[in-house]
Design a protein around this motif. Structure first.
Motif, PDB file in Angstrom:
ATOM      1  N   THR A 103       0.853  -1.186   0.000  1.00 28.71           N
ATOM      2  CA  THR A 103       0.000   0.000   0.000  1.00 28.71           C
ATOM      3  C   THR A 103       0.889   1.235   0.000  1.00 28.71           C
ATOM      4  N   VAL A 104       0.566   2.174  -0.863  1.00 29.02           N
ATOM      5  CA  VAL A 104       1.297   3.434  -0.873  1.00 29.02           C
ATOM      6  C   VAL A 104       0.309   4.549  -0.606  1.00 29.02           C
ATOM      7  N   ARG A 105       0.561   5.298   0.434  1.00 27.60           N
ATOM      8  CA  ARG A 105      -0.318   6.430   0.741  1.00 27.60           C
ATOM      9  C   ARG A 105       0.474   7.710   0.617  1.00 27.60           C
ATOM     10  N   ASP A 156       2.414  16.076   4.224  1.00 27.83           N
ATOM     11  CA  ASP A 156       3.519  16.158   3.272  1.00 27.83           C
ATOM     12  C   ASP A 156       4.362  14.896   3.258  1.00 27.83           C
ATOM     13  N   CYS A 157       3.814  13.846   3.802  1.00 29.42           N
ATOM     14  CA  CYS A 157       4.585  12.607   3.904  1.00 29.42           C
ATOM     15  C   CYS A 157       3.900  11.488   3.138  1.00 29.42           C
ATOM     16  N   SER A 158       4.701  10.537   2.755  1.00 33.20           N
ATOM     17  CA  SER A 158       4.158   9.329   2.156  1.00 33.20           C
ATOM     18  C   SER A 158       4.481   8.141   3.040  1.00 33.20           C
ATOM     19  N   VAL A 159       3.620   7.172   2.989  1.00 37.19           N
ATOM     20  CA  VAL A 159       3.844   5.940   3.730  1.00 37.19           C
ATOM     21  C   VAL A 159       3.761   4.781   2.751  1.00 37.19           C
ATOM     22  N   VAL A 160       4.749   3.951   2.793  1.00 36.43           N
ATOM     23  CA  VAL A 160       4.724   2.736   1.985  1.00 36.43           C
ATOM     24  C   VAL A 160       4.698   1.576   2.960  1.00 36.43           C
ATOM     25  N   MET A 161       3.713   0.701   2.826  1.00 33.94           N
ATOM     26  CA  MET A 161       3.663  -0.393   3.797  1.00 33.94           C
ATOM     27  C   MET A 161       3.367  -1.736   3.154  1.00 33.94           C
ATOM     28  N   VAL A 162       3.914  -2.751   3.772  1.00 33.38           N
ATOM     29  CA  VAL A 162       3.741  -4.116   3.291  1.00 33.38           C
ATOM     30  C   VAL A 162       3.464  -5.002   4.502  1.00 33.38           C
ATOM     31  N   PRO A 163       2.458  -5.836   4.403  1.00 27.06           N
ATOM     32  CA  PRO A 163       2.220  -6.761   5.505  1.00 27.06           C
ATOM     33  C   PRO A 163       3.105  -7.991   5.370  1.00 27.06           C
ATOM     34  N   TYR A 164       3.324  -8.664   6.464  1.00 29.73           N
ATOM     35  CA  TYR A 164       4.025  -9.947   6.394  1.00 29.73           C
ATOM     36  C   TYR A 164       3.294 -10.916   7.306  1.00 29.73           C
ATOM     37  N   GLU A 165       3.491 -12.165   7.059  1.00 24.18           N
ATOM     38  CA  GLU A 165       2.861 -13.161   7.914  1.00 24.18           C
ATOM     39  C   GLU A 165       3.766 -14.364   8.022  1.00 24.18           C
ATOM     40  N   VAL A 166       4.080 -14.671   9.255  1.00 22.20           N
ATOM     41  CA  VAL A 166       4.944 -15.814   9.492  1.00 22.20           C
ATOM     42  C   VAL A 166       4.065 -17.054   9.627  1.00 22.20           C
ATOM     43  N   ASP A 167       4.618 -18.197   9.281  1.00 20.52           N
ATOM     44  CA  ASP A 167       3.862 -19.454   9.362  1.00 20.52           C
ATOM     45  C   ASP A 167       3.027 -19.537  10.623  1.00 20.52           C
TER      46      ASP A 167
END
Lengths: 333, 333
Positions: free
Chosen positions: A274-276, A288-299
DNA sequence: GTTAGCACTCATCTCTTGACAGTGCTATCA
DNA sequence: TGATAGCACTGTCAAGAGATGAGTGCTAAC
C-alpha cells in the motif's frame, strides 16, 4: 490519455524532483528527452491541466502533485526499480538466528539506514497467538508476578498484590486448572472460554476467586492484543529539505512520539503493498509525507506490517522493492 | 565576593532570561531593583568580569554563563523554589496501584508534561535483582522459550531451538537443578556461581549440556544488567526558541534516538541531585542543554535515576523541586 | 557610591535593485 | 500539424543601503 512523451516528461519530473527537491524546469528536461524546451512546456501544461503536476508559483518549474506521484508509482515506475539497492545486508541479517522480535527490530533499523527515512514495524498483533503457559511466581512479601506465555514466544507479566492470607496451595491449583483449560486457546478467545466453557463446574472456583487476581490475568491477556510497534530513524526525516521549517518538524515529531502512528499503519488495507501519498494519510501532521507499507505473515500465524515514512518526495523506486524484499524474508521466518 | 545587589542582579538576569529567552538589559532590571540603569550596568560589568554573565555581541544585553547558572542553582535559587507547581497530579499518580515499571513510565510522562522538557528514566539496573524462577516452555516444533524471573518482577525471555532429539525429561531435570542452585542468587553472581559452586558434582551435567541452551540462559541473565530506559517528551524541547536551528534539532534528535542517552544519565554521581549545565555534559549534542537528575531507590533494591533534559535556559526553580518530589515518591514505592 | 548624559556598537527590519530561472504565447518552420 | 524559436512577463532570491532601536561603556557631576 497521456502520450508517450507526456509520460516520459512526468516520469522525469518525478525522478528529478525526488533527486533535487527543486521544481523542474523545461530546459533541464529538454536535454534528456531530445525535444526543445518549448515542446516540453506544452506537455507540462497539459500534464498540469490533467492534475499530475503543480507549480509552486506562477513562473516556477513544475512539481509532481499527489496524483502525479500516484501515477508514477502505479504505472511509470513499474518498469524499472532501482537495482542499485544493496540487498545483501538484508540477507546477512536473516542469516543470524535471532528471535523474531529482535529480527524485526534489526530489520527496521536496517531499513531506515538504507532508505534514510523513518521505518515502522507494527508488531504482530497477538490475535493469532495461543496460550502456552500460565504461571504465578511469588516475589517477596505478598507480591507475586503472573506470567502468560504464548506459542509465538511472547510473554506478558504483571505484578500483583495477593490479599492477606491467600492460600498458596489453592492458588497453585487454580493456576493448574487455568493451564489445563486455556492451553492452546487463542488469546482472543480466553475471556469467552472462561465465561462459557462447558465445564463450568470446574472453573467455578476460578470465577469466584479473588477478583483482583482474575483481573490481573485478564489484563495480561488483553495486553497481547495491543499491538506493539518499533520505530527507527525518526530523525532521518529531519534531513529532508522540506523539513527545514521548525513548525513542521515539531508537528511531525509530536506525531511520532504519540501512539497515533498506529492509526497510520493500522488502516493499511493489509493485502499487499500500500502506498499512501500526502493527504491520503488522513492525518494533518502527515500531509507532506508518504507511507509505503507491506504486511508480512509468518507461518506460526504471527502477523504484522512494516512501513517506511518519508516525504512525499520519496525515492519510491528504491523503497518499494526494498520493503517487498524485506517483507518476503520476514514471511519466511 | 559578590555584593548583595550583584547577587540580586544575577538572580534577576537568570530568571528573566529563563522567562523570555532574550538577553537582559540594564533598563528592565532598574525598575525591579530600584537603582538606575547605569548602576546596574556597573554591576553587570563586574559580574561579567567574574565570569557569571556573557554578552551575545558587544552591545547586547547580558545572558547567564554556565558558571552563572551554576551559581544560581547552587546558591541564589535555594531560598525560593517555585511554589506554583501542581504536585497533586503526582500524588494522584501514586494513588493508583500499578506495577513499578508502569508507574515510572507514567511518572516521566507526567514529568515531561509538567515541565515541557524531555524526561528520562533510567530503569533500575538489575544489579540488585535476584533470581526467582527459571523456566522453559515448549512452543512449537523444536522451538522453546526460556524465562527468567527476578524478585523485582522483571522477566526476560529468549526463544531457542532445541537440538534434534533433545530429551525433554532430562532438560526438565536440568532446569529444576538450575532453579535449586540459583534461587535468590543475585543476577550478577549467576555466572560465577555456576563456575565455582561448591556442589560442582551436581551441576556438572549442566555445564556439559548443550552449549547453545546454556548460552541462551546466560544471555537472558545478562540482559537484566542492561539498563532499560524510558524517554518522554522528546519533542517538547523543539518548542524552545534555541532550537529553531534545524541543524541543532537534528543533532539533538539523533542523540535521543540512540542509546547514547544512557551515558548522559549513567555517569550521574548518584548521590542526590545532580545538575549538569551545558558542556558539563561532555557530549557535543548536549552542549546547549542542561540535565537535572535524581536517583531513587525502592526498598526491594530496585534502583534508578530520573532526569529532565532541557535547554541550559531551564526553569530550574520549577524542575528541581518537581524531580525531587517525584524521586521521593518513587523511593517510597 | 550613585546617577545622568552622550557617543558608539550591533542586530534587525525594510526597501530597492538586479540577476535569474522559468513560463505562456505567438509566429514560424518542416 | 506537430515542433520550435523568440519575446514579454512573472516570481524568487540574494545583496546592499538606510533607518531604527536596544543596549553598552565611559565620564563628569551629584
Amino acid at each position: 490519455m497521456l502520450t508517450n512523451r507526456q509520460k516520459n516528461v512526468l516520469k522525469l519530473i518525478v525522478e528529478e524532483f525526488v533527486r533535487t527537491a527543486e521544481p523542474v524546469g523545461s530546459r533541464s528536461l529538454s536535454k534528456a528527452l531530445g525535444f526543445s524546451p518549448a515542446t516540453i512546456r506544452n506537455d507540462m501544461a497539459d500534464l498540469e491541466e490533467a492534475g499530475y503536476l503543480e507549480k509552486t508559483h506562477s513562473s516556477s518549474g513544475r512539481v509532481p502533485s499527489e496524483k502525479g506521484y500516484h501515477y508514477y508509482v502505479d504505472t511509470l515506475m513499474k518498469e524499472g526499480f532501482d537495482t542499485d539497492v544493496d540487498l545483501t545486508l538484508i540477507d546477512d541479517l536473516f542469516e543470524r538466528k535471532m528471535s523474531h522480535e529482535e529480527t524485526i527490530e534489526r530489520a527496521i533499523d536496517l531499513l531506515s539506514q538504507l532508505t534514510n527515512y523513518t521505518s515502522i514495524a507494527l508488531g504482530s498483533s497477538g490475535e493469532n497467538a495461543r496460550v502456552r503457559k500460565i504461571e504465578l511466581v511469588p516475589l517477596y512479601g505478598d507480591t507475586s508476578i503472573i506470567l502468560v506465555v504464548t506459542n509465538l514466544g511472547h510473554v506478558e507479566s504483571k505484578n500483583i498484590q495477593l490479599p492477606q492470607g491467600t492460600d498458596m496451595e489453592e492458588l497453585k491449583r487454580i493456576i493448574q486448572i487455568l493451564n489445563d483449560i486455556l492451553y492452546d486457546v487463542p488469546i482472543t478467545k480466553v475471556a469467552e472460554k472462561l465465561r462459557y466453557d462447558v465445564d463450568q463446574e470446574r472453573i467455578k472456583d476460578i470465577l469466584t476467586y479473588n477478583q483482583q487476581i482474575i483481573d490481573a490475568f485478564l489484563e495480561a491477556f488483553t495486553r497481547f492484543t495491543q499491538s506493539k510497534f518499533y520505530l527507527s530513524g525518526q530523525s532521518n526525516i529531519l534531513y529532508q529539505p522540506e523539513f527545514k521549517d521548525p513548525d513542521r518538524v515539531r508537528e511531525l515529531m509530536n506525531f511520532f512520539e504519540k501512539n497515533e502512528i498506529l492509526q497510520l499503519v493500522e488502516h493499511g488495507g493489509g493485502n499487499g503493498l500500500t502506498v499512501r501519498i500526502g493527504r491520503e494519510n488522513q492525518i494533518t501532521a502527515m500531509k507532506d509525507c508518504s507511507v509505503v507499507m507491506v504486511p508480512y505473515e509468518v507461518d506460526a500465524g504471527e502477523r504484522g506490517t512494516i512501513a517506511v515514512v518519508g516525504p512525499t518526495r520519496m525515492e519510491y523506486r528504491k523503497v518499494i522493492p526494498l520493503l517487498q524484499y524485506l517483507a518476503a524474508h520476514l514471511s519466511k521466518l
